[in-house]
Design an enzyme around this catalytic site. Structure first.
Site, PDB file in Angstrom:
ATOM      1  N   THR A  87       3.784   6.279  -6.639  1.00  0.00           N
ATOM      2  CA  THR A  87       3.085   5.827  -7.844  1.00  0.00           C
ATOM      3  C   THR A  87       1.595   5.874  -7.541  1.00  0.00           C
ATOM      4  OG1 THR A  87       4.906   4.347  -8.375  1.00  0.00           O
ATOM      5  CG2 THR A  87       2.825   3.951  -9.507  1.00  0.00           C
ATOM      6  N   LYS A 162       4.952   6.287 -16.239  1.00  0.00           N
ATOM      7  CA  LYS A 162       5.261   5.157 -15.353  1.00  0.00           C
ATOM      8  C   LYS A 162       4.318   3.975 -15.619  1.00  0.00           C
ATOM      9  CE  LYS A 162       6.278   3.007 -11.335  1.00  0.00           C
ATOM     10  NZ  LYS A 162       7.553   2.529 -10.879  1.00  0.00           N
ATOM     11  N   LYS A 237      -0.263  -3.687  -8.609  1.00  0.00           N
ATOM     12  CA  LYS A 237      -0.718  -2.315  -8.338  1.00  0.00           C
ATOM     13  C   LYS A 237      -0.591  -1.448  -9.590  1.00  0.00           C
ATOM     14  CE  LYS A 237       0.584   1.970  -6.107  1.00  0.00           C
ATOM     15  NZ  LYS A 237       1.442   2.738  -5.202  1.00  0.00           N
TER      16      LYS A 237
HETATM   17  P1  NAD Z   1       5.965   1.616   1.988  1.00  0.00           P
HETATM   18  O1  NAD Z   1       4.628   1.051   2.325  1.00  0.00           O
HETATM   19  O2  NAD Z   1       7.198   0.946   2.482  1.00  0.00           O
HETATM   20  O3  NAD Z   1       6.029   3.164   2.469  1.00  0.00           O
HETATM   21  C1  NAD Z   1       4.938   4.043   2.509  1.00  0.00           C
HETATM   22  C2  NAD Z   1       5.006   4.799   3.829  1.00  0.00           C
HETATM   23  O4  NAD Z   1       3.961   5.788   3.855  1.00  0.00           O
HETATM   24  C3  NAD Z   1       4.801   3.905   5.056  1.00  0.00           C
HETATM   25  O5  NAD Z   1       5.933   3.985   5.899  1.00  0.00           O
HETATM   26  C4  NAD Z   1       3.536   4.458   5.710  1.00  0.00           C
HETATM   27  O6  NAD Z   1       3.555   4.398   7.122  1.00  0.00           O
HETATM   28  C5  NAD Z   1       3.535   5.894   5.214  1.00  0.00           C
HETATM   29  N1  NAD Z   1       2.233   6.525   5.264  1.00  0.00           N
HETATM   30  C6  NAD Z   1       1.038   6.017   4.855  1.00  0.00           C
HETATM   31  N2  NAD Z   1       0.053   6.908   5.056  1.00  0.00           N
HETATM   32  C7  NAD Z   1       0.637   8.002   5.603  1.00  0.00           C
HETATM   33  C8  NAD Z   1       0.148   9.274   6.045  1.00  0.00           C
HETATM   34  N3  NAD Z   1      -1.153   9.583   5.944  1.00  0.00           N
HETATM   35  N4  NAD Z   1       1.030  10.150   6.555  1.00  0.00           N
HETATM   36  C9  NAD Z   1       2.340   9.834   6.665  1.00  0.00           C
HETATM   37  N5  NAD Z   1       2.868   8.674   6.266  1.00  0.00           N
HETATM   38  C10 NAD Z   1       2.019   7.765   5.746  1.00  0.00           C
HETATM   39  O7  NAD Z   1       5.987   1.747   0.398  1.00  0.00           O
HETATM   40  P2  NAD Z   1       7.272   1.958  -0.551  1.00  0.00           P
HETATM   41  O8  NAD Z   1       7.747   0.642  -1.035  1.00  0.00           O
HETATM   42  O9  NAD Z   1       8.206   2.904   0.111  1.00  0.00           O
HETATM   43  O10 NAD Z   1       6.577   2.674  -1.806  1.00  0.00           O
HETATM   44  C11 NAD Z   1       6.196   4.048  -1.778  1.00  0.00           C
HETATM   45  C12 NAD Z   1       5.688   4.421  -3.155  1.00  0.00           C
HETATM   46  O11 NAD Z   1       6.708   4.186  -4.119  1.00  0.00           O
HETATM   47  C13 NAD Z   1       4.465   3.613  -3.618  1.00  0.00           C
HETATM   48  O12 NAD Z   1       3.582   4.471  -4.300  1.00  0.00           O
HETATM   49  C14 NAD Z   1       5.061   2.563  -4.541  1.00  0.00           C
HETATM   50  O13 NAD Z   1       4.141   2.128  -5.522  1.00  0.00           O
HETATM   51  C15 NAD Z   1       6.204   3.330  -5.151  1.00  0.00           C
HETATM   52  N6  NAD Z   1       7.315   2.496  -5.651  1.00  0.00           N
HETATM   53  C16 NAD Z   1       7.808   1.480  -4.877  1.00  0.00           C
HETATM   54  C17 NAD Z   1       8.853   0.704  -5.370  1.00  0.00           C
HETATM   55  C18 NAD Z   1       9.434  -0.426  -4.543  1.00  0.00           C
HETATM   56  O14 NAD Z   1      10.207  -1.219  -5.106  1.00  0.00           O
HETATM   57  N7  NAD Z   1       9.136  -0.536  -3.258  1.00  0.00           N
HETATM   58  C19 NAD Z   1       9.391   0.959  -6.641  1.00  0.00           C
HETATM   59  C20 NAD Z   1       8.894   2.018  -7.396  1.00  0.00           C
HETATM   60  C21 NAD Z   1       7.839   2.778  -6.877  1.00  0.00           C
END
Ligand code: NAD
Length: 290
Positions: A87, A162, A237
């Site tokens: 997102t 979204k 966010k």
């Molecule tokens: P998270 O923080 O658990 O995962 C993100 C991952 O990206 C981390 O493991 C981090 O180490 C990695 N990362 C960051 N920078 C990086 C880089 N330069 N290279 C490689 N890896 C890198 O977050 P999440 O909960 O998995 O969410 C991911 C996305 O999905 C976000 O944009 C969030 O808004 C969206 N989202 C999350 C949810 C939820 O319920 N968690 C629901 C819908 C959408």
């Protein structure tokens, strides 16, 4: 397919594992997380991109997405698809799609709804933006990771859908919670309130499917001491992204603005971080009890 997966966090790891379990060759990379079930891992993002038919990114924000796109686009083969499921802001989604075109790649922005539970169960909803051909190429992957994918339009349309959806959700949840708090003070029984509203014109997903009052309606995070679910910080966010987008295109979103301010206050000043976004109800209940 040969699939690269970058960002193996709460959402990315189970999504990558589901693709591998369905028989795809998945190679993953995350700067902090070691891997996910059934997938190979690479030393960096460019290695993941090399030879992949599709590279999926699932990252925290637009700035990180742009930085990762700079690393993977030069390494991807002509005609390969960059599928971003994070997102992020609409501008970043469009910038990444434009850059992909310069490298003769296809690009799809497809943020998800359904949370960590949906990612693990393979029941996410994808809202996608990008070329028709690109969408068609990744549709089979949506079918593995989710239960529904809507092609919303050109690049950025998925992110637009979204943030509009979640702006409605944030505003509606607040309205539902403040109505419960008012009903309490008017001496109205919560179950009666639910019975009426859930079958009247005030009904909504927040009331009917995710009722913020414990013990009322279907099982929801309210019944688990407001453990998320969908955390208030993630709602904040998404609301901030909606207000950023509204500013850029000069759209009038007063309730979105107010919802953003309330969730900011809740998360940053009132210990709301890490609580479900429906914990707005106990927040409203506090008035008069201090
Ligand atoms: P998270 O923080 O658990 O995962 C993100 C991952 O990206 C981390 O493991 C981090 O180490 C990695 N990362 C960051 N920078 C990086 C880089 N330069 N290279 C490689 N890896 C890198 O977050 P999440 O909960 O998995 O969410 C991911 C996305 O999905 C976000 O944009 C969030 O808004 C969206 N989202 C999350 C949810 C939820 O319920 N968690 C629901 C819908 C959408």
């Amino acid at each position: 397919m040969q699939i690269g997966f970058i960002g193996l966090g709460n959402m990315g790891a189970p999504m990558a594992a589901n693709l591998a379990a369905a028989g795809h060759q998945v190679t993953g990379y995350d700067m902090a997380v070691p891997g996910a079930d059934g997938i190979a891992t690479a030393a960096d993002a460019a290695e993941v991109a090399d030879g992949a038919d599709v590279v999926i990114t699932m990252l925290p924000n637009g700035e990180i997405l742009r930085a990762v796109a700079d690393q993977i686009h030069p390494a991807m083969a002509t005609g390969a698809v960059h599928l971003d499921c994070s997102t992020v802001d609409v501008e970043s989604a469009r910038a990444v799609a434009e850059q992909a075109m310069k490298y003769t790649l296809l690009a799809v922005d497809a943020p998800v709804s359904g949370g960590v539970g949906g990612a693990a169960a393979g029941t996410l909803t994808f809202m996608a933006g990008g070329q028709e051909a690109a969408f068609a190429k990744v549709e089979p992957l949506f079918a593995i990771m989710g239960q529904k994918a809507v092609h919303c339009g050109e690049a950025g349309a998925g992110q637009a859908a979204k943030i509009c959806n979640n702006m409605i959700l944030g505003v509606t949840m607040i309205a539902t919670c403040e109505a419960f708090a008012l009903a309490d003070k008017l001496g109205l029984d919560r179950q009666k309130m639910f019975d009426v509203v859930s079958t009247s014109s005030g009904y909504s997903w927040s009331m009917n499917a995710y009722c913020p009052a414990p013990g009322i309606g279907p099982h929801s995070p309210a019944d688990n001491d407001y453990q998320p679910g969908f955390a208030a910080d993630l709602m904040l966010k998404d609301l901030r992204l909606s207000q950023h987008a509204a500013e850029v295109v000069d759209a009038d979103t007063p309730l979105g603005q107010h919802a953003t301010a309330l969730y900011r206050q809740f998360v940053e000043d009132e210990n709301g971080q890490g609580r479900d976004f429906s914990a707005m109800l106990p927040r409203f209940e506090k008035r008069g009890h201090r």
